[in-house]
Design a protein around this motif. Structure first.
Motif, short mmCIF file in Angstrom:
data_model
loop_
_atom_site.label_atom_id
_atom_site.label_comp_id
_atom_site.label_asym_id
_atom_site.label_seq_id
_atom_site.Cartn_x
_atom_site.Cartn_y
_atom_site.Cartn_z
N ASP A 154 15.85 -13.79 -17.83
CA ASP A 154 16.08 -13.48 -16.31
C ASP A 154 15.84 -12.01 -16.21
O ASP A 154 16.46 -11.57 -15.02
N GLY A 155 15.07 -11.10 -16.99
CA GLY A 155 15.20 -9.75 -16.57
C GLY A 155 14.21 -9.24 -15.46
O GLY A 155 14.06 -8.21 -15.45
N VAL A 156 13.56 -10.12 -15.02
CA VAL A 156 12.57 -9.80 -13.94
C VAL A 156 13.23 -10.27 -12.43
O VAL A 156 13.32 -11.63 -12.39
N ASP A 157 13.55 -9.42 -11.41
CA ASP A 157 13.82 -9.98 -10.11
C ASP A 157 12.69 -10.93 -9.64
O ASP A 157 11.46 -10.65 -9.71
N THR A 158 13.20 -11.94 -9.28
CA THR A 158 12.04 -13.10 -8.85
C THR A 158 11.26 -12.79 -7.62
O THR A 158 10.07 -13.24 -7.51
N ILE A 159 11.51 -11.57 -6.86
CA ILE A 159 10.67 -11.19 -5.75
C ILE A 159 9.32 -10.51 -6.40
O ILE A 159 8.48 -10.53 -5.75
N PHE A 160 9.11 -10.16 -7.73
CA PHE A 160 8.01 -9.65 -8.32
C PHE A 160 7.08 -10.91 -8.87
O PHE A 160 6.08 -10.57 -9.24
N ARG A 190 -10.83 -10.20 -12.28
CA ARG A 190 -11.18 -9.14 -11.79
C ARG A 190 -10.04 -7.92 -11.64
O ARG A 190 -10.32 -6.97 -11.07
N ARG A 191 -8.90 -8.20 -11.76
CA ARG A 191 -7.77 -7.34 -11.78
C ARG A 191 -6.90 -7.18 -12.94
O ARG A 191 -6.70 -8.12 -13.55
N LEU A 192 -6.46 -5.79 -13.15
CA LEU A 192 -5.62 -5.82 -14.29
C LEU A 192 -4.15 -6.32 -13.96
O LEU A 192 -3.78 -5.61 -12.91
N ARG A 193 -3.57 -7.20 -14.74
CA ARG A 193 -2.33 -7.97 -13.87
C ARG A 193 -1.45 -7.82 -15.29
O ARG A 193 -1.75 -7.92 -16.45
N SER A 243 3.42 -16.15 -15.65
CA SER A 243 3.60 -16.06 -14.44
C SER A 243 2.94 -14.46 -14.14
O SER A 243 3.42 -13.33 -14.79
N THR A 244 1.81 -14.12 -13.32
CA THR A 244 1.56 -12.92 -12.92
C THR A 244 2.41 -12.59 -11.71
O THR A 244 3.40 -12.91 -11.20
N LEU A 245 2.62 -10.91 -12.02
CA LEU A 245 3.77 -10.21 -11.29
C LEU A 245 3.17 -9.36 -10.41
O LEU A 245 1.95 -8.70 -10.39
N ASN A 246 3.82 -9.14 -9.19
CA ASN A 246 3.31 -8.21 -8.12
C ASN A 246 3.75 -6.78 -8.86
O ASN A 246 4.56 -6.63 -9.49
N TYR A 247 2.76 -5.84 -8.31
CA TYR A 247 2.92 -4.47 -8.65
C TYR A 247 3.97 -4.04 -7.73
O TYR A 247 4.37 -4.57 -6.67
N ASP A 248 4.81 -2.97 -8.02
CA ASP A 248 5.90 -2.29 -7.47
C ASP A 248 5.46 -1.91 -6.13
O ASP A 248 5.92 -1.86 -4.99
#
Length: 284
Positions: A103-109, A149-152, A166-171
Motif C-alpha cells: 500500500d506504499g503508492v497513493d491510489t491516485i497515481f 512507446r512511452r517509458l512507464r 499497474s502503470t503509474l501516472n507521472y508526478d
C-alpha cells in the motif's frame, strides 16, 4: 476458447533471475454497449473526416502531421520518423528496481492494471519464485520499461497465481490536491454529531465485492435497446423525493435510524464552529 492476446512481451528480471513474461489487459470496456453514428435520413453509417479548419476542405492522411503550437497559429511540425527516433528504445525488460509496501503508492497515481504471467512452462518456476518472494515479504516492486512507446513506471504486486502490473501516472500528471482543497474551510465537529457519524460508519462496515455493484447505466441502455427492438415504450422511472431535514444534526439522526437525541459525554454545545483560516493540507 480463444487464447487471450498479450499487449506486451518481454522479460521480468530481479538481480540475475529473469524469465519471459507477457502483459494482458486486466480491465476492458469492450463489453460495454457501443453505438455507431448513423445518418437519420438514409440509415447509413457516418464516417468522420479530417477537415482544414480554415478552408473547410478534406485533408488526405498523407498530408496530416503532428504539430506543437509555439505561439498563436505558429507550429513546429514533427514527422513520424522524428518522433520514433526521439522516444526511448525498448529493451523489453521489466527489472524490479525497488521494493515497497503493497500500500506504499497513493491510489491516485495508479493508471491501468494488467495481468503479468509467464509466457511458457520453462519460465513458470522462476516466475513463481519471484511471485512467492513478493508475497512472503508482503511487498510490491517498482519497475520501469518502455510500454506503448512511452517509458512507464510500473507497480508489480502478487495476486493469486500471478502478478498484477499497474502503470503509474507521472508526478506532473497528477494535479496537486491543494488546488482543489485549499479553499475548504475547517469545521470543528464534536459531541452528538461526531458520535452519530461514527455510529453510521460502524453499522455500515463491510468488504469490497465487485459483483455487488451493477452498472445501472449499461443496464438501462440494454433495456432501452431491447424495448426499441420489441417496439414498446419504457415506463418512466419515478424520481426519488428528497427527504426534508431542518439541520445537519437531524439528517444524521435520521441516517442513524433514530429521531431522538443520543446521550454523549462530550459537550454538544456549539457542535459546529467555523475557523477563518483555510487548512494547510499536504498535496498527495
Amino acid at each position: 476458447m480463444v487464447a487471450p492476446r498479450a499487449n506486451w512481451k518481454g522479460y521480468l528480471k530481479v538481480g540475475e533471475l529473469s524469465c519471459p513474461v507477457a502483459l494482458y489487459t486486466a480491465a476492458s470496456t469492450s463489453d460495454r454497449v457501443s453505438f455507431h453514428i448513423i445518418n437519420r435520413e438514409t440509415g447509413n453509417r457516418v464516417h468522420r473526416q479530417m477537415v482544414d479548419a480554415d478552408t473547410g476542405r478534406q485533408v488526405e492522411s498523407e498530408d496530416i502531421v503532428k504539430g506543437y503550437e509555439v505561439s498563436s497559429g505558429q507550429y513546429v511540425f514533427l514527422e513520424p520518423d522524428e518522433v520514433k527516433a526521439a522516444v526511448p528504445e525498448s529493451d523489453k525488460t521489466l527489472e524490479l528496481e525497488t521494493f515497497i509496501p503493497c500500500d506504499g503508492v497513493d491510489t491516485i497515481f495508479i493508471d491501468r492494471p494488467y495481468y503479468l504471467a509467464p509466457t511458457d512452462k520453462p519460465a513458470a518456476e522462476v516466475f513463481e519464485l519471484i511471485r512467492k518472494g513478493l508475497k512472503e515479504k508482503n511487498v510490491a516492486a517498482l519497475a520501469r520499461t518502455v510500454l506503448f512507446r512511452r517509458l512507464r513506471t510500473v507497480l508489480i504486486r502478487p495476486s493469486d497465481k500471478g502478478l498484477i502490473a499497474s502503470t503509474l501516472n507521472y508526478d506532473y500528471e497528477v494535479r496537486p490536491a491543494k488546488e482543489i482543497f485549499s479553499d475548504i474551510k475547517t469545521f470543528k465537529i464534536e459531541g452528538e454529531m461526531l458520535d452519530l457519524a461514527e455510529h453510521i460508519i460502524d453499522t455500515k462496515r463491510g468488504e469490497f465485492d465487485p459483483s455487488e455493484f451493477d452498472d445501472r447505466y449499461e443496464a438501462a441502455l440494454a433495456e432501452l435497446i431491447k424495448a426499441k427492438i420489441e417496439g414498446r415504450k419504457l415506463r418512466k422511472q419515478p424520481k426519488p423525493e428528497p427527504k426534508k431535514v431542518s439541520s445537519l444534526l437531524d439528517a444524521l439522526r435520521q441516517s442513524a435510524g433514530s429521531g431522538k437525541k443520543t446521550s454523549s459525554k462530550k459537550s454538544a454545545k456549539k457542535t459546529v464552529s467555523r475557523k477563518t483560516a483555510a487548512p494547510q493540507r499536504k498535496a498527495s
